[in-house]
Design an enzyme around this catalytic site. Structure first.
Site, PDB file in Angstrom:
ATOM      1  CE  LYS A  28      -3.821  -2.390   2.265  1.00 12.09           C
ATOM      2  NZ  LYS A  28      -4.720  -2.490   3.413  1.00 12.09           N
ATOM      3  CE1 TYR A  68      -9.001  -3.560   0.271  1.00  7.42           C
ATOM      4  CE2 TYR A  68      -8.505  -1.589  -0.556  1.00  7.42           C
ATOM      5  CZ  TYR A  68      -8.200  -2.690  -0.078  1.00  7.42           C
ATOM      6  OH  TYR A  68      -6.860  -2.992   0.571  1.00  7.42           O
ATOM      7  CG  PHE A  76     -13.686   1.133   6.970  1.00  5.59           C
ATOM      8  CD1 PHE A  76     -13.022   0.545   5.650  1.00  5.59           C
ATOM      9  CD2 PHE A  76     -14.245   0.374   7.770  1.00  5.59           C
ATOM     10  CE1 PHE A  76     -13.017  -0.807   5.317  1.00  5.59           C
ATOM     11  CE2 PHE A  76     -14.417  -1.113   7.404  1.00  5.59           C
ATOM     12  CZ  PHE A  76     -13.853  -1.622   6.281  1.00  5.59           C
ATOM     13  NE  ARG A 104      -6.055 -12.449   5.128  1.00  7.16           N
ATOM     14  CZ  ARG A 104      -6.778 -11.419   5.269  1.00  7.16           C
ATOM     15  NH1 ARG A 104      -6.906 -10.500   4.050  1.00  7.16           N
ATOM     16  NH2 ARG A 104      -7.789 -11.077   6.070  1.00  7.16           N
ATOM     17  CB  THR A 110      -7.775  -6.554   9.519  1.00  8.61           C
ATOM     18  OG1 THR A 110      -8.324  -7.671   8.790  1.00  8.61           O
ATOM     19  CG2 THR A 110      -8.117  -5.087   8.753  1.00  8.61           C
ATOM     20  NE  ARG A 121      -2.361  -5.978   7.205  1.00  8.73           N
ATOM     21  CZ  ARG A 121      -3.451  -6.705   6.616  1.00  8.73           C
ATOM     22  NH1 ARG A 121      -4.136  -7.541   7.517  1.00  8.73           N
ATOM     23  NH2 ARG A 121      -4.014  -6.028   5.682  1.00  8.73           N
ATOM     24  CG  ASN A 131      -3.662  -2.633   7.102  1.00  7.04           C
ATOM     25  OD1 ASN A 131      -3.647  -2.227   5.844  1.00  7.04           O
ATOM     26  ND2 ASN A 131      -4.830  -3.334   7.491  1.00  7.04           N
ATOM     27  CG  HIS A 134      -4.918  -6.568  -0.369  1.00  5.96           C
ATOM     28  ND1 HIS A 134      -6.087  -6.341   0.079  1.00  5.96           N
ATOM     29  CD2 HIS A 134      -4.893  -7.382  -1.636  1.00  5.96           C
ATOM     30  CE1 HIS A 134      -6.820  -7.378  -0.623  1.00  5.96           C
ATOM     31  NE2 HIS A 134      -6.161  -8.005  -1.548  1.00  5.96           N
TER      32      HIS A 134
HETATM   33  N1  UDP Z   1     -10.047  -1.060   7.047  1.00  3.32           N
HETATM   34  C1  UDP Z   1     -10.060  -0.023   7.654  1.00  3.32           C
HETATM   35  N2  UDP Z   1     -10.912   0.186   8.989  1.00  3.32           N
HETATM   36  C2  UDP Z   1     -11.674  -0.825   9.203  1.00  3.32           C
HETATM   37  C3  UDP Z   1     -11.364  -2.092   8.571  1.00  3.32           C
HETATM   38  C4  UDP Z   1     -10.674  -2.121   7.497  1.00  3.32           C
HETATM   39  O1  UDP Z   1      -9.508   1.145   7.415  1.00  3.32           O
HETATM   40  O2  UDP Z   1     -12.166  -0.878  10.273  1.00  3.32           O
HETATM   41  C5  UDP Z   1      -9.118  -0.916   5.771  1.00  3.32           C
HETATM   42  C6  UDP Z   1      -7.723  -1.579   6.013  1.00  3.32           C
HETATM   43  O3  UDP Z   1      -6.745  -0.854   5.335  1.00  3.32           O
HETATM   44  C7  UDP Z   1      -8.045  -2.975   5.542  1.00  3.32           C
HETATM   45  C8  UDP Z   1      -8.707  -2.863   4.346  1.00  3.32           C
HETATM   46  O4  UDP Z   1      -9.856  -1.838   4.825  1.00  3.32           O
HETATM   47  O5  UDP Z   1      -6.618  -3.706   5.331  1.00  3.32           O
HETATM   48  C9  UDP Z   1      -9.473  -4.080   4.034  1.00  3.32           C
HETATM   49  O6  UDP Z   1     -10.312  -4.516   4.966  1.00  3.32           O
HETATM   50  P1  UDP Z   1     -10.449  -6.212   5.236  1.00  3.32           P
HETATM   51  O7  UDP Z   1     -11.462  -6.455   6.230  1.00  3.32           O
HETATM   52  O8  UDP Z   1     -10.597  -6.849   3.976  1.00  3.32           O
HETATM   53  O9  UDP Z   1      -9.058  -6.477   5.903  1.00  3.32           O
HETATM   54  P2  UDP Z   1      -7.810  -7.183   5.280  1.00  3.32           P
HETATM   55  O10 UDP Z   1      -8.232  -8.132   4.281  1.00  3.32           O
HETATM   56  O11 UDP Z   1      -7.041  -6.049   4.601  1.00  3.32           O
HETATM   57  O12 UDP Z   1      -6.966  -7.734   6.512  1.00  3.32           O
HETATM   58 MG    MG Z   2      -9.692  -8.206   3.083  1.00  2.00          MG
END
Ligand code: UDP
Ligand code: MG
Length: 169
Positions: A28, A68, A76, A104, A110, A121, A131, A134
């Site tokens: 990112k 997304y 958010f 993952r 996350t 992370r 974070n 992706h």
């Molecule tokens: N995100 C955020 N606030 C939240 C949840 C998610 O800003 O409360 C952002 C964060 O950058 C995250 C992305 O949205 O990585 C995608 O969310 P997801 O739940 O898919 O998490 P990931 O798969 O990236 O762990």
């Molecule tokens: Mg995700």
């Protein structure tokens, strides 16, 4: 003849089939700005996964909204798109046995507050909204994301010289 037999064997060998799983990872804008691109890529190389495709680009809002799309209704979402569109990103495709799941695990959770030290992370970030990386959450979403970010001809099929030292069969 031998070549085609080998090709046939590799198509049906379960270990080889598993080794062909692919995931979509994207560094990112904060990873780029903080100079962590090399360090993060190094982790996947050292693990034994194989790089299949990589770009350096400033992603459009439209592409990021598509990427997304599942999160479009969350509060958010606008700040997520703004963050992801704030600078260049590094989309990549990595290949290897169980690379989606292991990827993952290597990312961590996350919210970095729950990410164990040793994960990306866990080692490099503090807040969910910064974070740094992706990673696809399932084989199916990986396939969708790879198709969204890369043309088929941009995926480089190659045999790693380390293959037989990473996999026993
Ligand atoms: N995100 C955020 N606030 C939240 C949840 C998610 O800003 O409360 C952002 C964060 O950058 C995250 C992305 O949205 O990585 C995608 O969310 P997801 O739940 O898919 O998490 P990931 O798969 O990236 O762990
Ligand atoms: Mg995700």
């Amino acid at each position: 003849m031998i070549c085609s037999l080998l090709a046939l064997f590799s198509l049906f060998s379960p270990a080889m089939a598993a080794a062909r799983e692919r995931t979509f990872l994207m560094l990112k804008p904060d990873a780029v700005q903080r100079g962590l691109v090399g360090k993060i890529i190094q982790r996947f190389e050292e693990k034994g996964f194989k790089l299949v495709a990589m770009k350096y680009m400033w992603a459009s809002e439209e592409l990021l909204k598509q990427h997304y799309a599942d999160l479009a209704t969350y509060p958010f979402f606008p700040s997520l798109i703004k963050y992801m569109n704030s600078g260049p990103v590094v989309p990549m495709v990595w290949e290897g046995q169980n690379v989606v799941k292991t990827g993952r695990v290597m990312l961590g959770t996350t919210n970095p507050v729950d990410s164990a030290p040793g994960t990306i992370r866990g080692d490099y970030c503090i807040q969910t909204g910064r974070n740094i990386i992706h990673g696809s959450d399932a084989v199916e979403s990986a396939q969708k994301e790879i198709a969204l970010w890369f043309k088929p001809e941009e995926l480089v099929a190659w045999q790693s010289a380390a293959n037989s030292w990473v996999y026993e069969d």
